[in-house]
Scaffold this motif. Structure first.
Motif, PDB file in Angstrom:
ATOM      1  N   TRP A 141      -0.991   6.966  -5.875  1.00  0.00           N
ATOM      2  CA  TRP A 141      -0.002   6.748  -4.814  1.00  0.00           C
ATOM      3  C   TRP A 141      -0.181   5.365  -4.235  1.00  0.00           C
ATOM      4  CZ3 TRP A 141      -2.312  11.503  -2.012  1.00  0.00           C
ATOM      5  CH2 TRP A 141      -3.490  11.183  -1.334  1.00  0.00           C
ATOM      6  N   ASP A 142       0.839   4.934  -3.517  1.00  0.00           N
ATOM      7  CA  ASP A 142       0.817   3.660  -2.808  1.00  0.00           C
ATOM      8  C   ASP A 142       1.545   3.879  -1.485  1.00  0.00           C
ATOM      9  OD1 ASP A 142       0.255   0.994  -2.344  1.00  0.00           O
ATOM     10  OD2 ASP A 142       1.954   0.247  -3.503  1.00  0.00           O
ATOM     11  N   ASP A 143       1.225   3.054  -0.506  1.00  0.00           N
ATOM     12  CA  ASP A 143       1.809   3.150   0.827  1.00  0.00           C
ATOM     13  C   ASP A 143       1.411   4.438   1.540  1.00  0.00           C
ATOM     14  OD1 ASP A 143       3.055   0.684   0.384  1.00  0.00           O
ATOM     15  OD2 ASP A 143       4.849   1.632  -0.422  1.00  0.00           O
ATOM     16  N   VAL A 144       0.217   4.954   1.256  1.00  0.00           N
ATOM     17  CA  VAL A 144      -0.350   6.104   1.969  1.00  0.00           C
ATOM     18  C   VAL A 144      -1.496   5.558   2.805  1.00  0.00           C
ATOM     19  CG1 VAL A 144      -1.543   8.320   1.754  1.00  0.00           C
ATOM     20  CG2 VAL A 144       0.316   7.745   0.177  1.00  0.00           C
ATOM     21  N   THR A 145      -1.409   5.762   4.122  1.00  0.00           N
ATOM     22  CA  THR A 145      -2.431   5.237   5.020  1.00  0.00           C
ATOM     23  C   THR A 145      -2.950   6.343   5.933  1.00  0.00           C
ATOM     24  OG1 THR A 145      -0.976   4.655   6.876  1.00  0.00           O
ATOM     25  CG2 THR A 145      -1.169   3.029   5.088  1.00  0.00           C
ATOM     26  N   ASP A 146      -4.006   6.028   6.639  1.00  0.00           N
ATOM     27  CA  ASP A 146      -4.539   6.948   7.647  1.00  0.00           C
ATOM     28  C   ASP A 146      -4.042   6.546   9.037  1.00  0.00           C
ATOM     29  OD1 ASP A 146      -5.989   4.695   8.299  1.00  0.00           O
ATOM     30  OD2 ASP A 146      -7.942   5.554   7.799  1.00  0.00           O
ATOM     31  N   GLY A 147      -2.951   5.812   9.063  1.00  0.00           N
ATOM     32  CA  GLY A 147      -2.406   5.300  10.315  1.00  0.00           C
ATOM     33  C   GLY A 147      -2.700   3.820  10.480  1.00  0.00           C
ATOM     34  N   GLY A 148      -3.524   3.299   9.601  1.00  0.00           N
ATOM     35  CA  GLY A 148      -3.870   1.885   9.646  1.00  0.00           C
ATOM     36  C   GLY A 148      -4.326   1.373   8.294  1.00  0.00           C
TER      37      GLY A 148
END
Length: 119
Positions: A74-81
């Motif tokens: 995946w790409d563009d998956v963050t933990d909010g930052g």
């Protein structure tokens, strides 16, 4: 020119409808990309037969078997930052939230329908 390669892996857009933290009772579309490895017709048929052979209890135990097989990144998956790297463990975490599998299944369905379903 048609490229016949096996396995095929493609990046495909997905959008998770996540409950809004700013507007109660609404959802925010959060786009990301999935690296998907579509099943061949033979693999899909074998997976269907294996699924039907499972007991109801076994199906409940791993309801997202298909996503575990076809999602490879995946790409563009963050933990909010910070970016969250794709790992089998992180995929398991994402699958616990209903909005992630809904978005992933919609993306896979869109890919397999030739883009005719919408995401």
């Amino acid at each position: 020119m048609f490229k016949l390669v096996n396995p095929v892996q493609v990046w495909w857009p997905a959008t998770a409808q996540v409950p809004s933290t700013d507007k109660p009772g609404t959802f925010d579309g959060q786009p990301f990309k999935l690296l998907l490895e579509p099943l061949s017709a033979d693999e899909a048929e074998a997976m269907d037969k294996a699924w039907l052979a499972l007991t109801a209890e076994d199906r409940v135990r791993d309801p997202h078997y298909l996503l575990r097989r076809v999602v490879k990144g995946w790409d563009d998956v963050t933990d909010g930052g910070s970016p969250v790297p794709f790992t089998p463990e992180n995929l398991n975490v994402a699958l616990r939230f209903p909005w992630f599998p809904l978005a992933a299944y919609a993306a896979y369905r869109d890919l397999m329908s030739g883009g005719r379903q919408g995401n």
